[in-house]
Every structure is written in C-alpha cells, then in structure tokens.
Design an enzyme around this catalytic site. Structure first.
Site, mmCIF file in Angstrom:
data_model
loop_
_atom_site.group_PDB
_atom_site.id
_atom_site.type_symbol
_atom_site.label_atom_id
_atom_site.label_comp_id
_atom_site.label_asym_id
_atom_site.label_seq_id
_atom_site.Cartn_x
_atom_site.Cartn_y
_atom_site.Cartn_z
ATOM 1 N N TRP A 1 0.856 -1.186 0.000
ATOM 2 C CA TRP A 1 0.000 0.000 0.000
ATOM 3 C C TRP A 1 0.901 1.247 0.000
ATOM 4 C CZ3 TRP A 1 -1.936 2.706 4.850
ATOM 5 C CH2 TRP A 1 -2.857 3.710 4.536
ATOM 6 N N ASP B 1 -2.079 -6.057 8.408
ATOM 7 C CA ASP B 1 -2.970 -4.986 7.985
ATOM 8 C C ASP B 1 -4.223 -5.664 7.438
ATOM 9 O OD1 ASP B 1 -4.308 -2.850 6.903
ATOM 10 O OD2 ASP B 1 -2.540 -1.953 5.965
ATOM 11 N N LYS C 1 -14.101 0.022 4.613
ATOM 12 C CA LYS C 1 -14.613 -0.646 3.414
ATOM 13 C C LYS C 1 -15.806 -1.535 3.745
ATOM 14 C CE LYS C 1 -10.375 0.645 2.318
ATOM 15 N NZ LYS C 1 -9.847 1.622 1.417
HETATM 16 C C1 LMR Z 1 -6.461 2.890 -0.921
HETATM 17 O O1 LMR Z 1 -5.486 2.138 -0.915
HETATM 18 O O2 LMR Z 1 -6.819 3.493 -1.934
HETATM 19 C C2 LMR Z 1 -7.272 3.070 0.323
HETATM 20 O O3 LMR Z 1 -6.785 2.260 1.338
HETATM 21 C C3 LMR Z 1 -7.454 4.486 0.701
HETATM 22 C C4 LMR Z 1 -6.211 5.123 1.235
HETATM 23 O O4 LMR Z 1 -6.245 5.663 2.339
HETATM 24 O O5 LMR Z 1 -5.175 5.111 0.563
#
Ligand code: LMR
Length: 405
Positions: free
Chosen positions: A136, A217, A252
């Site tokens: 992420w 996570d 989500k």
């Molecule tokens: C994403 O990956 O788009 C979501 O988890 C929103 C974010 O906070 O980045």
C-alpha cells in the site's frame, strides 16, 4: 506585516499524495465522463458510495437513544473493542479468554497502523519494518513518519502476474529476528494477489522460527471470500501462540470511510503483559489525539451486537463482495472485447478491490489526461469503482493507451 521574514517562507511544496491526491485532481477535472479508479472506495452499481442499510438503522437508533456526548475512554468504546476482538479472532478464541489480546479503537486502519508504529518506536526498541514489494502506497510513509526504518521483502512477480512465494519465503528468512513484517491479511493492496491457506501456514511457521513480529494490515475483512474465511491469517497466527499485531479497518466493509473507524489489536504472550501493553498504548493515544470520536464506532458496535442488524450487515458485505467479483469478470471480458490481446483473465482470480493493469506510467497518465480515467501511477485500478455503465469506456481507454504502450 512586520519586517521579519515569515517563519514559513522556506517551506517547500509537498508532492500530492499518490492516492488521495488523485481524488483531488479527479474532483477538479471538469470532464463529465471522468471515472476515479484511483482510491480504494467501493461504489455500488449506480456509481454511489453506499450508506449500508444496517448502518442507517444503527444510526437512527443511536440518535434516539444516545444520552451524552461526553468523552469516550482513551482506548475507545469498550463494547466496540470487545466486538472487534471477536470479529478478528473468532467467537470463543482462547486468546481472548486468556486475556492475551488488547484492542484500542483507532482512527481507521491508518490510525491503527500509526499507533502501532509508535508502540514499536517507544517500547519495542524501534525494530526494522519490512513491507511487501509492492505494498500500500502509505505503508512506508506511516512507519517512516514514526521514525522506523522500512525495507521490503519480495511478493508480487509482474511477469507471472502473481505471487512469487519462494522469493517471499526466502525474503522472510533473511529478516533479522525481532524485526517486524507487515502482512496483508487478505485482499493484498495493491495487487489483489493473496496467499493460499497452505502458504499462510508456511508464513506463520517462518515468522515463528525467525522470531519476527507479524503486523497484519486487515482492511478488507469480508471482501475476499467471507468474514470468517478472510480472518484465516489472523486466526492462524493466534493458534500458533506467537505474539503479533493487527490493524483493522471498517472503512470498506461498513462503508464508513469518513467516520474513521478502525482498531489496533495486540496479541501478547500473557494477560499481565497485555495489561502493561494497553497502559502504554493509552499513553501513546493520549499524547496524540487524547481519545477517539464516537459515532462510527458506536454504529459498528451496535450492528455487531444486534441479532437483527448483524445478519443484515453480513448480507450487505456479501453483496459488495459479489458485485466486485462480477465486475472482475466483466472487466476481463470487456478488455478482450475492446481488442486487447493480452490475457487479463488473472483479474478474475484476484481478491478485493484492486488489480494492476501492468501499464507504464506514461500510459497511466494518458488514461487520465485523454480519457478522464484516474488510476494510481503504479497502474493500480479499483475494480470496485467499475459498473456496467462505465466499464466499456474504461476498457476502450485502456485499449487505446495499451496499443502504444
Ligand atoms: C487505498 O489504498 O486506496 C485506500 O486504502 C485508501 C487510502 O487511504 O489510501
């Protein structure tokens, strides 16, 4: 204005956030056909971010019954924290019965990651943190902002469009004992590529043997296979007896994004250790934002504890999951119909909101500037934002930029 120079005069412009900055650009775009596949937000078939029926009903009940707006405890609403533990670890979990787990309400999954990161810095000797390649976009930023050194272990193989499990295991085995390994419990963000049950068993074993501290996570419970099935990683670590940490989110699966509802759960080796850990986590929260906001967490706690609302929620999560799975199929099929020869059937085997298109960044920028299709620079797209009205245009845009990519 006084003669002295402004103390802010030398501040440089920060780059836009790779995900939320895209939403800002999308909002400013006058193109009527624009579509935001950047941020991970679930949209229904009509292109709306839904307010779930169970959430509406819980909010109505709360409005009628709430008698005070006084502070929540530093660690959040006790009923909420209890429900979170059960949802993650399962009813009748020995870890809960033995008092080995502590849960604190946090500001979404990101807030939970940051509170956890601060715990690592202040009380665990600031160990190294290892994230997957890729991970992420905000993982590195959150841990580095807390003062931790972040490195990466292998995960996704773009050539295979899948997991490179051998490389992942070899990578984990090379991490020094005591370091932290960040794992996506399900619906890997950004690749959509998850571990199988037997692969999780291996990872749990390797973490135990290496003396690593797993930090899971868990932002998409219910979006892969089912609420209990998706907790496999969490429950496997719990069954192994090793200490670990979970950051979870209800953004989500309750569609409660702006309410910022999440939790940090630390599974320790014993009840006394758990109490001491909680006392320090509370200090971290108190010196940061004092205590969390109430509304979203009360909604979640109400729904999870209610015999009528909980099944309603389970059903609504299932509908979101099924719509995403259907969009994955339609997306793969529509890409082929748009003339793309590359086989995109892998999209249908992935889980959660995201997939990679495998396009170079120039092609991703053309998608945005020429077609109003917003994707993250890595070519991550949010399949959960597609619907039967926008999918043809999306696929034709991808075909147009793929032709020359
Ligand atoms: C994403 O990956 O788009 C979501 O988890 C929103 C974010 O906070 O980045």
């Amino acid at each position: 204005m006084s003669g002295a120079a402004s103390p802010f005069a030398s501040i440089q412009m920060a780059p836009p956030d790779p995900i939320l900055g895209l939403t800002e650009a999308y909002n400013a775009d006058p193109n009527p056909d624009k579509v935001n596949l950047g941020v991970g937000v679930y949209l229904d078939g009509a292109g709306k971010v839904p307010v779930l029926h169970c959430v509406r009903e819980a909010a109505r009940r709360l409005l009628e019954s709430e008698e005070t707006k006084t502070y929540l405890p530093i660690d959040g609403a006790p009923a909420y924290n209890r429900q979170v533990q059960q949802l993650l670890l399962g009813e009748g979990s020995p870890v809960i019965a033995e008092g080995r787990a502590i849960t604190v309400q946090c500001l979404g999954g990101t807030g939970a990651l940051r509170v956890g990161a601060d715990l690592l810095v202040r009380h665990l000797g600031a160990p190294g943190v290892w994230i997957s390649t890729p991970s992420w976009e905000n993982h590195r930023g959150v841990f580095e902002a807390a003062g931790l050194k972040v490195q990466a272990y292998p995960y996704y193989d773009p050539a295979k469009r899948g997991l490179d499990f051998d490389a992942m295991v070899a990578g984990l085995k090379a991490i020094p004992a005591g370091d932290v390994v960040v794992l996506h419990a399900c619906c890997h963000n950004p690749s959509g590529v998850d571990l199988s049950a037997s692969q999780w068993a291996t990872v749990v074993e390797v973490c135990g043997e290496q003396g690593l501290l797993p930090f899971l996570d868990f932002a998409y419970q219910g979006f892969a296979v089912g609420l209990d099935q998706d907790a496999l990683a969490v429950r496997s670590f719990a069954a192994s007896g090793q200490p670990f940490i979970v950051a979870n989110s209800f953004s989500k699966n309750f569609s409660l994004y702006r309410e910022r509802v999440g939790g940090l759960t630390v599974i320790t080796a014993g009840a006394d250790e758990a109490k001491r850990t909680l006392s320090q986590v509370k200090r971290i929260i108190r010196t940061n934002y004092s205590n969390p906001a109430s509304h979203g967490a009360q909604i979640v706690a109400t729904v999870l504890a209610d015999a009528q609302l909980r099944p309603m929620w389970t059903k609504e999560v299932g509908l979101m999951r099924e719509r995403i799975a259907w969009m994955r199929k339609l997306f793969a099929r529509s890409l082929a119909e748009a003339g793309i020869e590359k086989d995109y059937s892998f999209v249908t085997r992935q889980k959660g909101m995201f997939s990679f298109l495998g396009l170079p960044v120039e092609a991703v920028h053309r998608l945005r500037s020429e077609f109003g299709v917003y994707a993250v620079d890595s070519s991550r797209v949010c399949v959960a934002a597609m619907n039967e009205q926008n999918i043809q245009a999306i696929c034709h845009a991808i075909a147009a930029v793929s032709a020359e990519a």
